[in-house]
Design an enzyme around this catalytic site. Sequence first.
Site, mmCIF file in Angstrom:
data_model
loop_
_atom_site.group_PDB
_atom_site.id
_atom_site.type_symbol
_atom_site.label_atom_id
_atom_site.label_comp_id
_atom_site.label_asym_id
_atom_site.label_seq_id
_atom_site.Cartn_x
_atom_site.Cartn_y
_atom_site.Cartn_z
ATOM 1 N N GLU A 104 49.813 18.887 8.792
ATOM 2 C CA GLU A 104 49.146 18.631 8.452
ATOM 3 C C GLU A 104 48.343 19.775 8.433
ATOM 4 O OE1 GLU A 104 50.380 17.011 6.064
ATOM 5 O OE2 GLU A 104 51.844 15.205 6.538
ATOM 6 N N ASP A 141 50.746 19.027 0.253
ATOM 7 C CA ASP A 141 49.710 19.282 0.725
ATOM 8 C C ASP A 141 49.489 21.077 1.163
ATOM 9 O OD1 ASP A 141 50.680 19.297 3.468
ATOM 10 O OD2 ASP A 141 50.458 17.125 3.673
ATOM 11 N N HIS A 179 51.862 21.604 3.834
ATOM 12 C CA HIS A 179 51.481 22.068 5.265
ATOM 13 C C HIS A 179 53.585 22.878 5.786
ATOM 14 C CE1 HIS A 179 54.348 18.151 4.620
ATOM 15 N NE2 HIS A 179 55.082 19.067 4.405
ATOM 16 N N ASP A 208 61.610 19.942 13.254
ATOM 17 C CA ASP A 208 60.587 18.397 12.782
ATOM 18 C C ASP A 208 61.435 17.139 13.374
ATOM 19 O OD1 ASP A 208 60.827 18.616 10.659
ATOM 20 O OD2 ASP A 208 58.989 19.086 10.203
HETATM 21 P P1 PGA Z 1 61.055 19.520 0.275
HETATM 22 O O1 PGA Z 1 59.844 19.397 1.830
HETATM 23 O O2 PGA Z 1 61.611 20.734 0.880
HETATM 24 O O3 PGA Z 1 61.008 18.114 0.032
HETATM 25 O O4 PGA Z 1 59.722 19.837 -0.947
HETATM 26 C C1 PGA Z 1 58.863 20.852 2.283
HETATM 27 C C2 PGA Z 1 58.736 20.596 3.081
HETATM 28 O O5 PGA Z 1 57.429 18.955 3.424
HETATM 29 O O6 PGA Z 1 58.405 21.319 4.390
#
Ligand code: PGA
Length: 262
Positions: free
Chosen positions: A149, A142, A144, A67
């Site tokens: 999302e 959350d 994802h 992404d």
């Molecule tokens: P993080 O993010 O590794 O900073 O916890 C994970 C994600 O959003 O996939």
Amino acid sequence: MDVIISKDYNEMSVYTAGIIAGFIRSKPDCVFGLATGSTPIGTYKELIRMHKEEGLDFSKVRTFNLDEYLGVGIDMKKPYHLDQSYARFMYEQLFRHINIKEENIRVPDGLTKDAEKYCQWYEDEIKKAGGIDLQLLGIGGDGHWAFNEPGSSLSSRTRVQELEKQTLDDNYESFYKNCGIDRSQMPHYAITMGVGTILDARNIIMIANGKKKAKVISQSIEGPVTTQITASALQLHKGNVTVVIDEDAASGLKNLEKYKRL
Ligand code: PGA
């Protein structure tokens, strides 16, 4: 699905890098799907160490990142801490330290003028490369995967996605706050591979650490498959799925005796 519990972040990172390195050694031109965020940084550090000390060779490896923020592009004139792009993150955390060829790297272009067309192109590029052999994933607060999302279709493809409040809050805490960037200036949209795109990868490794991931880890591994926790789609995957988590992230799992400990 293999669930592997490590004692801490470092052990999780070293183990995960070991799996990836084994993969690269057995298929030097493998197509490797990459993730950003704080979780994979330790894994990338270990891969860099293996490259420098053990000759792990990335010269034929091809990569696709999950992404990128929409409206944001890499800007090498800026110091790293002010460049919000995931392309820059990848450059600083991995690419500039290894012998990967620039032409073998794909990170979605957040500055594209025609996002719809671009997303289709990105999908086509993955196909042209023969599909993703090994996809590394984190998991959002959350639940994802990439920027899929809650509510994203489990068969979704690469597209533009609006970011949820929790993701904006998490990203602000983990990144923007340190850059002195105002919360209102954070990008609110991103280009993301879809859940369906991710599920097409032949092998998946998901990593997570820390207590704040405990709930979404138990929901994604032991809960029902739901668009509300897009990482729960890992239960639908047809190939090999390995989940590597530390004890804190594992602390919400019910069937602990079923899982392997390092
Ligand atoms: P993080 O993010 O590794 O900073 O916890 C994970 C994600 O959003 O996939």
